[in-house]
Design a protein around this motif. Structure first.
Motif, PDB file in Angstrom:
ATOM      1  N   VAL A  87      -2.354   4.458 -15.660  1.00 53.86           N
ATOM      2  CA  VAL A  87      -1.906   5.828 -15.383  1.00 53.86           C
ATOM      3  C   VAL A  87      -2.886   6.417 -14.375  1.00 53.86           C
ATOM      4  CG1 VAL A  87      -1.411   8.101 -16.323  1.00 53.86           C
ATOM      5  CG2 VAL A  87      -0.961   6.059 -17.712  1.00 53.86           C
ATOM      6  N   ILE A  88      -2.343   6.925 -13.254  1.00 61.03           N
ATOM      7  CA  ILE A  88      -3.193   7.532 -12.232  1.00 61.03           C
ATOM      8  C   ILE A  88      -2.735   8.965 -11.997  1.00 61.03           C
ATOM      9  CG2 ILE A  88      -3.531   5.285 -11.113  1.00 61.03           C
ATOM     10  CD1 ILE A  88      -1.704   6.470  -8.822  1.00 61.03           C
ATOM     11  N   ALA A  89      -3.630   9.774 -11.473  1.00 63.90           N
ATOM     12  CA  ALA A  89      -3.337  11.167 -11.120  1.00 63.90           C
ATOM     13  C   ALA A  89      -3.673  11.354  -9.646  1.00 63.90           C
ATOM     14  CB  ALA A  89      -4.140  12.123 -11.984  1.00 63.90           C
ATOM     15  N   LEU A  90      -2.705  11.848  -8.864  1.00 61.99           N
ATOM     16  CA  LEU A  90      -2.918  12.116  -7.445  1.00 61.99           C
ATOM     17  C   LEU A  90      -3.689  13.432  -7.292  1.00 61.99           C
ATOM     18  CD1 LEU A  90       0.522  10.993  -6.001  1.00 61.99           C
ATOM     19  CD2 LEU A  90      -1.631   9.744  -6.031  1.00 61.99           C
ATOM     20  N   PRO A  91      -4.244  13.723  -6.114  1.00 61.71           N
ATOM     21  CA  PRO A  91      -5.109  14.908  -5.967  1.00 61.71           C
ATOM     22  C   PRO A  91      -4.459  16.218  -6.376  1.00 61.71           C
ATOM     23  CG  PRO A  91      -5.338  13.471  -4.070  1.00 61.71           C
ATOM     24  CD  PRO A  91      -4.220  12.898  -4.895  1.00 61.71           C
ATOM     25  N   GLU A  92      -3.134  16.358  -6.142  1.00 62.75           N
ATOM     26  CA  GLU A  92      -2.484  17.627  -6.459  1.00 62.75           C
ATOM     27  C   GLU A  92      -2.176  17.785  -7.939  1.00 62.75           C
ATOM     28  OE1 GLU A  92       0.497  14.594  -4.984  1.00 62.75           O
ATOM     29  OE2 GLU A  92      -1.424  15.408  -4.305  1.00 62.75           O
ATOM     30  N   ALA A  93      -2.362  16.727  -8.754  1.00 62.65           N
ATOM     31  CA  ALA A  93      -2.109  16.828 -10.188  1.00 62.65           C
ATOM     32  C   ALA A  93      -3.155  17.730 -10.836  1.00 62.65           C
ATOM     33  CB  ALA A  93      -2.134  15.444 -10.825  1.00 62.65           C
ATOM     34  N   LEU A 110      -2.262   1.387  -5.405  1.00 61.16           N
ATOM     35  CA  LEU A 110      -1.528   0.123  -5.361  1.00 61.16           C
ATOM     36  C   LEU A 110      -2.397  -1.015  -4.836  1.00 61.16           C
ATOM     37  CD1 LEU A 110       1.938   1.417  -4.105  1.00 61.16           C
ATOM     38  CD2 LEU A 110       1.296   0.715  -6.415  1.00 61.16           C
ATOM     39  N   ARG A 111      -3.364  -0.701  -3.982  1.00 63.62           N
ATOM     40  CA  ARG A 111      -4.293  -1.752  -3.549  1.00 63.62           C
ATOM     41  C   ARG A 111      -5.192  -2.187  -4.703  1.00 63.62           C
ATOM     42  NH1 ARG A 111      -4.484   1.332   1.325  1.00 63.62           N
ATOM     43  NH2 ARG A 111      -6.325   2.464   0.553  1.00 63.62           N
ATOM     44  N   LEU A 112      -5.547  -1.267  -5.599  1.00 60.76           N
ATOM     45  CA  LEU A 112      -6.370  -1.611  -6.754  1.00 60.76           C
ATOM     46  C   LEU A 112      -5.570  -2.328  -7.839  1.00 60.76           C
ATOM     47  CD1 LEU A 112      -8.486   1.657  -7.083  1.00 60.76           C
ATOM     48  CD2 LEU A 112      -9.184  -0.522  -6.100  1.00 60.76           C
ATOM     49  N   HIS A 113      -4.251  -2.132  -7.845  1.00 58.99           N
ATOM     50  CA  HIS A 113      -3.383  -2.765  -8.841  1.00 58.99           C
ATOM     51  C   HIS A 113      -2.250  -3.490  -8.113  1.00 58.99           C
ATOM     52  CE1 HIS A 113      -5.500  -0.416 -11.899  1.00 58.99           C
ATOM     53  NE2 HIS A 113      -5.260   0.667 -11.172  1.00 58.99           N
ATOM     54  N   GLN A 115      -0.552  -5.987  -8.840  1.00 63.00           N
ATOM     55  CA  GLN A 115       0.501  -6.557  -9.675  1.00 63.00           C
ATOM     56  C   GLN A 115       1.616  -5.563  -9.985  1.00 63.00           C
ATOM     57  OE1 GLN A 115      -2.364  -5.527 -10.720  1.00 63.00           O
ATOM     58  NE2 GLN A 115      -2.146  -4.403 -12.638  1.00 63.00           N
ATOM     59  N   VAL A 116       1.452  -4.285  -9.627  1.00 55.91           N
ATOM     60  CA  VAL A 116       2.430  -3.253  -9.978  1.00 55.91           C
ATOM     61  C   VAL A 116       3.745  -3.492  -9.236  1.00 55.91           C
ATOM     62  CG1 VAL A 116       2.969  -0.804  -9.758  1.00 55.91           C
ATOM     63  CG2 VAL A 116       0.723  -1.527 -10.585  1.00 55.91           C
ATOM     64  N   ARG A 117       4.833  -3.483  -9.977  1.00 59.30           N
ATOM     65  CA  ARG A 117       6.176  -3.619  -9.416  1.00 59.30           C
ATOM     66  C   ARG A 117       7.081  -2.449  -9.794  1.00 59.30           C
ATOM     67  NH1 ARG A 117       3.655  -6.285  -6.878  1.00 59.30           N
ATOM     68  NH2 ARG A 117       3.779  -8.507  -6.378  1.00 59.30           N
ATOM     69  N   GLU A 118       6.637  -1.643 -10.747  1.00 56.19           N
ATOM     70  CA  GLU A 118       7.428  -0.504 -11.201  1.00 56.19           C
ATOM     71  C   GLU A 118       6.567   0.751 -11.167  1.00 56.19           C
ATOM     72  OE1 GLU A 118       8.817  -1.369 -15.059  1.00 56.19           O
ATOM     73  OE2 GLU A 118      10.118  -3.028 -14.473  1.00 56.19           O
ATOM     74  N   LEU A 119       7.137   1.845 -10.653  1.00 57.24           N
ATOM     75  CA  LEU A 119       6.441   3.128 -10.588  1.00 57.24           C
ATOM     76  C   LEU A 119       7.217   4.154 -11.401  1.00 57.24           C
ATOM     77  CD1 LEU A 119       5.617   3.261  -6.762  1.00 57.24           C
ATOM     78  CD2 LEU A 119       4.066   2.613  -8.609  1.00 57.24           C
ATOM     79  N   VAL A 120       6.499   4.968 -12.138  1.00 57.64           N
ATOM     80  CA  VAL A 120       7.087   6.100 -12.849  1.00 57.64           C
ATOM     81  C   VAL A 120       6.368   7.352 -12.363  1.00 57.64           C
ATOM     82  CG1 VAL A 120       7.592   7.154 -15.063  1.00 57.64           C
ATOM     83  CG2 VAL A 120       7.596   4.665 -14.851  1.00 57.64           C
TER      84      VAL A 120
END
Length: 596
Positions: A87-93, A110-113, A115-120
């Motif tokens: 779970v990540i939070a972008l700057p505006e969160a 996404l560069r740090l992860h 393996q991610v194929r799905e985004l929520v």
């Protein structure tokens, strides 16, 4: 195996063992001591339901693999966070929940992860800087509630001087809202109520050439101010339209059209026939050379009857080269004229005479003055026109060709493209009554719109760019000249470097709000970072939903809205388990128990 998988396996094994024990006891019992079948079946069903509810109580959200990433954006506070390995939070969160990592942008996450194929995505949606990073991945979206106010605003493109334009939009969260359009002087030009979907349509009139700002204001049912937003309007300044007017005889329509052409600033040449070969005016000979210097020919049907075969052929040839031709036929056109129009690609038929009345505009005096303009020195604005209905006019309904959108009745004027130009026919009769009744603005609006539809296109001196620009967000500028640069309102010049891989477009990140001038004649209106926040929120949500649709994966689980809280699962488990315990203790369905 993940912990939730271990938990599920243990509960499943326990439920299956309990159900197997019930089935074994039921089948092994002697006939006289065997319980009722419904009792054993109910105990098995309640046992399975209790195990399932216990699992959902301990793990209220569905498990997710390491290939799913939850992205928290603005306004994500208070929204349920789906289960995911990351779970990540972008700057505006806003506030970051426990276990979430703050990231500068989506691409970094996404560069740090990898393996991610799905985004929520949870919250207000993705900013433009993060949308390219999605790169086709499956995406689900849990949007934040939209605040009441302006959600959509469609500003007009380039507008000709003196022409009317439409402003469309949509309001959310306010039932029965009233929307008003203000001109640059702060006067109310038009007011409308939103429909059931919250949509509205307003109209205004463009005056002098240049870039101007109108304003939309939304008011709720209690007449309290809700939202205001600027509406940029670029009035295109171009060389005067070259108009050639050919009339078959002196008449009031010809006089009114000449006055309209002079007031509109056209380069007018004209000719009126008196019969017997007598003519007056300064119209040139109808040949290829002279017609090539005109943008529009306004031809009365009676004047066409007086043209020879060579002039008629020259007109059609000039239309094929880009000339606009509008034939005015208030009476049913002759068979010869119909045949000639059909040769030019315009096959029309006329119906019986109809009566039509033009929209008179607002009843309020101040709004009518803003609507129609101040008038001229010899024809000033008349205050008594407020609330007075304009005269009814007659026309012959037309079928065939294409209608001229936005003015008059749909079947009053029809046109068709012919080569590089356009040819049209209008059947409105006695339009001179409008300026005679003091409504020269309505007369000019009709004929200006028809002329703009057919006339040869010219090179505008001011060109606007479609879309919306906002401080701090990227805007793409295309069709640029060599060594183009943008001059901001504070005087700072920014060079533009077109990218050949992007079709020669260049990116601009505006730093200050206001009108930006682009070398080559273009202008761009940039909104402030906090200007019209409802438009920005709705735009971000629409763009994120579009990404969700474009990268949808049929195998991806939909995001729950809202998620069921653990307390609900606990209460459901407690109820089912209590029923299971009560049935175990009850004598109902046991062998030898009294029947009810």
């Amino acid at each position: 195996m993940r912990p939730e998988h271990w938990l599920g396996a243990v509960l499943l094994a326990a439920a299956l063992l309990s159900i197997a024990r019930l089935a074994f006891a039921h089948l092994r019992a002697p006939g006289g001591r065997r319980p009722a079948a419904w009792r054993s079946l109910a105990l098995a069903v309640l046992t399975a339901a209790s195990a399932l509810l216990l699992y959902r109580m301990l793990l209220p959200s569905a498990p997710a693999g390491p290939d799913r990433l939850v992205v928290l954006t603005a306004d994500a506070d208070g929204l349920p966070v789906p289960a995911a390995a990351q779970v990540i939070a972008l700057p505006e969160a806003g506030e970051v929940p426990p276990g979430a990592s703050r990231m500068p942008d989506l691409a970094t996450a996404l560069r740090l992860h990898p393996q991610v194929r799905e985004l929520v995505v949870v919250g207000a949606g993705l900013h433009p800087r993060d949308r390219d990073a999605v790169d086709g991945r499956a995406l689900a979206y849990l949007p934040a509630p939209v605040a009441p106010g302006l959600a959509e605003l469609d500003a007009p493109g380039d507008v000709a001087p003196g022409a009317r334009f439409a402003v469309r939009g949509r309001v959310t969260g306010i039932e029965g809202a009233r929307v008003s359009l203000f001109d640059p002087a702060g006067r109310v030009v038009d007011t409308a109520a939103t429909d059931e979907a919250g949509s509205f349509r307003l109209s205004g009139t463009a005056r002098g050439a240049g870039a101007t700002l109108f304003e939309v204001a939304i008011r709720g049912v209690e007449d309290s101010a809700w939202a205001r937003a600027h509406v940029p309007v670029v009035v295109a300044g171009s060389a005067p339209m070259r108009l050639l007017l050919l009339a078959g005889a002196p008449n009031p329509d010809t006089r009114a059209l000449r006055r309209w052409a002079e007031d509109a600033g056209t380069s007018l040449r004209w000719r009126i026939a008196f019969g017997g070969g007598a003519v007056t005016g300064d119209a040139p000979t109808l040949d290829a050379a002279s017609l090539g210097k005109q943008d529009l020919v306004l031809l009365e049907a009676r004047a066409w009857d007086g043209l020879g075969p060579a002039a008629r052929a020259a007109l059609l040839a000039a239309v094929r080269e880009g000339l606009g031709l509008l034939v005015h036929a208030p009476q049913p056109p002759s068979n010869a004229l119909r045949s000639w129009l059909r040769t030019g690609g315009l096959a029309i038929e006329t119906g019986r005479l109809r009566e039509w009345r033009v929209d008179a505009g607002p009843d309020d005096l101040a709004r009518l003055r803003a609507w129609s303009g101040p008038g001229s020195e010899d024809a000033p604005f008349d205050p008594q026109l407020a609330g007075e209905a304009p005269p009814a006019l007659g026309y012959l309904p037309l079928t065939g060709g294409l209608p001229s959108a936005g003015v008059g009745a749909d079947d009053m004027m029809r046109w068709q493209a012919l080569g590089k130009g356009r040819i049209g026919l209008v059947t409105l009769a006695d339009s001179w009554q409008l300026p005679l009744a003091g409504r020269a603005d309505l007369h000019g609006e009709l004929w200006s719109a028809w002329a703009g539809t057919l006339a040869r296109p010219g090179d505008a001196a001011v060109t606007g760019f479609s879309g919306e620009a906002r401080v701090g967000e990227r805007v793409a500028l295309c069709a640029l000249e060599a060594d183009a640069q943008v001059l901001a309102p504070d005087g700072r010049a920014t060079p533009l470097v077109p990218d050949p891989a992007a079709g020669g477009c260049a990116g601009l990140w505006p730093r200050v709000p206001g009108w930006h001038r682009i070398e080559g004649g273009g202008v761009l209106w940039v909104r402030g970072a906090d200007d019209a926040p409802g438009l920005q929120a709705a735009s971000m949500q629409a763009a994120t939903r579009e990404l969700a649709g474009a990268g949808a994966d049929p195998g991806m689980q939909a995001v729950p809205s809202p998620a069921v809280r653990p307390l609900v699962w606990f209460l459901a488990w407690l109820l089912v388990t209590a029923l299971l315990w009560a049935l175990h203790r009850s004598r109902r369905g046991r062998a030898g128990a009294p029947a009810d």
